[in-house]
Design a protein around this motif. Structure first.
Motif, PDB file in Angstrom:
ATOM      1  N   ALA A  41      54.727  57.958  -0.199  1.00 23.57           N
ATOM      2  CA  ALA A  41      55.838  58.899  -0.341  1.00 23.57           C
ATOM      3  C   ALA A  41      56.346  58.971  -1.775  1.00 23.57           C
ATOM      4  O   ALA A  41      56.967  59.950  -2.154  1.00 23.57           O
ATOM      5  CB  ALA A  41      56.976  58.517   0.597  1.00 23.57           C
ATOM      6  N   VAL A  42      56.089  57.960  -2.594  1.00 23.86           N
ATOM      7  CA  VAL A  42      56.637  57.943  -3.948  1.00 23.86           C
ATOM      8  C   VAL A  42      55.612  57.674  -5.049  1.00 23.86           C
ATOM      9  O   VAL A  42      55.966  57.554  -6.203  1.00 23.86           O
ATOM     10  CB  VAL A  42      57.804  56.936  -4.076  1.00 23.86           C
ATOM     11  CG1 VAL A  42      58.963  57.331  -3.201  1.00 23.86           C
ATOM     12  CG2 VAL A  42      57.354  55.525  -3.781  1.00 23.86           C
ATOM     13  N   ASP A  58      61.508  65.019 -11.645  1.00 24.87           N
ATOM     14  CA  ASP A  58      62.069  63.995 -10.768  1.00 24.87           C
ATOM     15  C   ASP A  58      62.227  62.755 -11.629  1.00 24.87           C
ATOM     16  O   ASP A  58      61.658  62.665 -12.720  1.00 24.87           O
ATOM     17  CB  ASP A  58      61.102  63.667  -9.619  1.00 24.87           C
ATOM     18  CG  ASP A  58      61.006  64.784  -8.601  1.00 24.87           C
ATOM     19  OD1 ASP A  58      61.997  65.512  -8.414  1.00 24.87           O
ATOM     20  OD2 ASP A  58      59.928  64.915  -7.996  1.00 24.87           O
ATOM     21  N   ASP A  59      62.964  61.768 -11.139  1.00 24.25           N
ATOM     22  CA  ASP A  59      63.022  60.482 -11.827  1.00 24.25           C
ATOM     23  C   ASP A  59      61.676  59.816 -11.585  1.00 24.25           C
ATOM     24  O   ASP A  59      61.293  59.575 -10.440  1.00 24.25           O
ATOM     25  CB  ASP A  59      64.165  59.629 -11.266  1.00 24.25           C
ATOM     26  CG  ASP A  59      64.401  58.372 -12.072  1.00 24.25           C
ATOM     27  OD1 ASP A  59      64.139  58.381 -13.288  1.00 24.25           O
ATOM     28  OD2 ASP A  59      64.854  57.378 -11.480  1.00 24.25           O
ATOM     29  N   GLU A  60      60.919  59.579 -12.650  1.00 25.53           N
ATOM     30  CA  GLU A  60      59.594  58.999 -12.469  1.00 25.53           C
ATOM     31  C   GLU A  60      59.176  58.148 -13.648  1.00 25.53           C
ATOM     32  O   GLU A  60      59.633  58.329 -14.775  1.00 25.53           O
ATOM     33  CB  GLU A  60      58.538  60.076 -12.227  1.00 25.53           C
ATOM     34  CG  GLU A  60      58.092  60.828 -13.451  1.00 25.53           C
ATOM     35  CD  GLU A  60      56.914  61.753 -13.191  1.00 25.53           C
ATOM     36  OE1 GLU A  60      55.841  61.531 -13.806  1.00 25.53           O
ATOM     37  OE2 GLU A  60      57.055  62.694 -12.404  1.00 25.53           O
ATOM     38  N   ARG A  87      58.570  57.598 -19.019  1.00 29.56           N
ATOM     39  CA  ARG A  87      59.594  57.759 -17.981  1.00 29.56           C
ATOM     40  C   ARG A  87      60.336  59.059 -18.231  1.00 29.56           C
ATOM     41  O   ARG A  87      60.692  59.374 -19.369  1.00 29.56           O
ATOM     42  CB  ARG A  87      60.578  56.600 -18.006  1.00 29.56           C
ATOM     43  CG  ARG A  87      61.631  56.793 -16.916  1.00 29.56           C
ATOM     44  CD  ARG A  87      62.391  55.572 -16.592  1.00 29.56           C
ATOM     45  NE  ARG A  87      63.323  55.892 -15.499  1.00 29.56           N
ATOM     46  CZ  ARG A  87      64.346  55.162 -15.208  1.00 29.56           C
ATOM     47  NH1 ARG A  87      64.592  54.058 -15.879  1.00 29.56           N
ATOM     48  NH2 ARG A  87      65.141  55.504 -14.219  1.00 29.56           N
ATOM     49  N   LEU A  88      60.555  59.809 -17.158  1.00 27.40           N
ATOM     50  CA  LEU A  88      61.328  61.047 -17.194  1.00 27.40           C
ATOM     51  C   LEU A  88      62.461  60.916 -16.190  1.00 27.40           C
ATOM     52  O   LEU A  88      62.285  60.295 -15.136  1.00 27.40           O
ATOM     53  CB  LEU A  88      60.440  62.245 -16.836  1.00 27.40           C
ATOM     54  CG  LEU A  88      59.288  62.500 -17.810  1.00 27.40           C
ATOM     55  CD1 LEU A  88      58.307  63.500 -17.220  1.00 27.40           C
ATOM     56  CD2 LEU A  88      59.813  62.985 -19.149  1.00 27.40           C
ATOM     57  N   SER A  89      63.610  61.496 -16.505  1.00 22.03           N
ATOM     58  CA  SER A  89      64.739  61.389 -15.583  1.00 22.03           C
ATOM     59  C   SER A  89      64.936  62.684 -14.797  1.00 22.03           C
ATOM     60  O   SER A  89      64.610  63.778 -15.268  1.00 22.03           O
ATOM     61  CB  SER A  89      66.015  60.997 -16.322  1.00 22.03           C
ATOM     62  OG  SER A  89      66.239  61.833 -17.421  1.00 22.03           O
ATOM     63  N   ALA A  90      65.449  62.526 -13.594  1.00 22.50           N
ATOM     64  CA  ALA A  90      65.648  63.642 -12.668  1.00 22.50           C
ATOM     65  C   ALA A  90      66.496  64.727 -13.311  1.00 22.50           C
ATOM     66  O   ALA A  90      67.496  64.451 -13.967  1.00 22.50           O
ATOM     67  CB  ALA A  90      66.303  63.144 -11.383  1.00 22.50           C
ATOM     68  N   GLY A  91      66.059  65.972 -13.121  1.00 24.13           N
ATOM     69  CA  GLY A  91      66.802  67.121 -13.589  1.00 24.13           C
ATOM     70  C   GLY A  91      66.472  67.555 -15.007  1.00 24.13           C
ATOM     71  O   GLY A  91      66.917  68.619 -15.441  1.00 24.13           O
ATOM     72  N   THR A  92      65.679  66.780 -15.733  1.00 25.48           N
ATOM     73  CA  THR A  92      65.320  67.152 -17.104  1.00 25.48           C
ATOM     74  C   THR A  92      64.414  68.375 -17.076  1.00 25.48           C
ATOM     75  O   THR A  92      63.398  68.391 -16.386  1.00 25.48           O
ATOM     76  CB  THR A  92      64.606  65.991 -17.831  1.00 25.48           C
ATOM     77  OG1 THR A  92      65.447  64.842 -17.809  1.00 25.48           O
ATOM     78  CG2 THR A  92      64.264  66.355 -19.261  1.00 25.48           C
ATOM     79  N   GLU A  93      64.777  69.412 -17.831  1.00 28.22           N
ATOM     80  CA  GLU A  93      63.958  70.619 -17.950  1.00 28.22           C
ATOM     81  C   GLU A  93      62.967  70.406 -19.084  1.00 28.22           C
ATOM     82  O   GLU A  93      63.364  70.207 -20.228  1.00 28.22           O
ATOM     83  CB  GLU A  93      64.839  71.830 -18.196  1.00 28.22           C
ATOM     84  CG  GLU A  93      65.761  72.123 -17.024  1.00 28.22           C
ATOM     85  CD  GLU A  93      66.655  73.326 -17.241  1.00 28.22           C
ATOM     86  OE1 GLU A  93      66.540  74.001 -18.289  1.00 28.22           O
ATOM     87  OE2 GLU A  93      67.475  73.595 -16.349  1.00 28.22           O
ATOM     88  N   THR A  94      61.680  70.424 -18.751  1.00 24.91           N
ATOM     89  CA  THR A  94      60.637  70.080 -19.714  1.00 24.91           C
ATOM     90  C   THR A  94      59.688  71.245 -19.956  1.00 24.91           C
ATOM     91  O   THR A  94      59.564  72.155 -19.139  1.00 24.91           O
ATOM     92  CB  THR A  94      59.818  68.878 -19.212  1.00 24.91           C
ATOM     93  OG1 THR A  94      59.298  69.184 -17.914  1.00 24.91           O
ATOM     94  CG2 THR A  94      60.656  67.617 -19.168  1.00 24.91           C
ATOM     95  N   ILE A  95      58.995  71.167 -21.099  1.00 22.80           N
ATOM     96  CA  ILE A  95      57.887  72.068 -21.425  1.00 22.80           C
ATOM     97  C   ILE A  95      56.679  71.184 -21.683  1.00 22.80           C
ATOM     98  O   ILE A  95      56.704  70.325 -22.574  1.00 22.80           O
ATOM     99  CB  ILE A  95      58.190  72.931 -22.665  1.00 22.80           C
ATOM    100  CG1 ILE A  95      59.415  73.812 -22.413  1.00 22.80           C
ATOM    101  CG2 ILE A  95      56.974  73.786 -23.027  1.00 22.80           C
ATOM    102  CD1 ILE A  95      59.885  74.569 -23.641  1.00 22.80           C
ATOM    103  N   VAL A 107      55.089  57.207 -10.254  1.00 18.66           N
ATOM    104  CA  VAL A 107      55.946  56.594  -9.236  1.00 18.66           C
ATOM    105  C   VAL A 107      57.281  57.302  -9.380  1.00 18.66           C
ATOM    106  O   VAL A 107      57.886  57.277 -10.471  1.00 18.66           O
ATOM    107  CB  VAL A 107      56.111  55.077  -9.456  1.00 18.66           C
ATOM    108  CG1 VAL A 107      57.055  54.491  -8.419  1.00 18.66           C
ATOM    109  CG2 VAL A 107      54.780  54.372  -9.454  1.00 18.66           C
ATOM    110  N   THR A 108      57.748  57.931  -8.312  1.00 20.01           N
ATOM    111  CA  THR A 108      59.032  58.639  -8.371  1.00 20.01           C
ATOM    112  C   THR A 108      60.130  57.758  -7.810  1.00 20.01           C
ATOM    113  O   THR A 108      59.874  56.768  -7.125  1.00 20.01           O
ATOM    114  CB  THR A 108      59.009  59.953  -7.575  1.00 20.01           C
ATOM    115  OG1 THR A 108      58.844  59.660  -6.185  1.00 20.01           O
ATOM    116  CG2 THR A 108      57.893  60.867  -8.056  1.00 20.01           C
ATOM    117  N   GLY A 109      61.361  58.178  -8.067  1.00 17.95           N
ATOM    118  CA  GLY A 109      62.522  57.442  -7.562  1.00 17.95           C
ATOM    119  C   GLY A 109      62.844  57.761  -6.123  1.00 17.95           C
ATOM    120  O   GLY A 109      63.802  57.237  -5.576  1.00 17.95           O
ATOM    121  N   GLY A 110      62.037  58.618  -5.467  1.00 14.99           N
ATOM    122  CA  GLY A 110      62.288  58.995  -4.075  1.00 14.99           C
ATOM    123  C   GLY A 110      62.047  57.861  -3.111  1.00 14.99           C
ATOM    124  O   GLY A 110      61.525  56.812  -3.469  1.00 14.99           O
TER     125      GLY A 110
END
Length: 111
Positions: A41-42, A58-60, A87-95, A107-110
């Motif tokens: 799941a994650v 997502d937070d990952e 590492r990327l944090s949830a909600g960050t708008e990326t290109i 691995v996500t934070g879900g």
């Protein structure tokens, strides 16, 4: 059914990942395709072909297996290559600008 059953192993670099075109409203340049195989799941393996697209993260935490890319957001950028841990944090708008097909294990934070 997960591709990674308990007490088994899988070569992430050789997984066949079904790719689909990145949605038109996310493409900045090129004709990239992306896809993933969820291992649990994650945890999963994700791939993106050359091109540029946007995403909301997502937070990952991830490890790059192959390829090269740059990920940019309002506050900075990451340069990705084989072996990069990021590492990327949830909600960050990326290109995402992918110059060589990128494959990563994430691995996500879900839950």
């Amino acid at each position: 059914m997960s591709v990674l059953e308990p007490q088994t192993e899988q070569d992430a670099a050789s997984l066949v990942i079904p790719l689909t075109p990145v949605p038109a409203d996310q493409i900045v340049d090129g004709a990239p395709e992306a896809g993933f195989i969820e291992l649990t799941a994650v945890v999963g393996v994700w791939e993106h072909t050359p091109g540029t697209s946007t995403d909301v993260e997502d937070d990952e935490v991830f490890v790059v297996l192959s390829g090269r890319a740059t990920v940019r957001w309002a506050g900075g950028e990451l340069t990705l290559r084989p072996g990069t841990v990021g590492r990327l944090s949830a909600g960050t708008e990326t290109i995402w600008t992918v110059t060589e097909t990128l494959r990563k294990v994430y691995v996500t934070g879900g839950a």
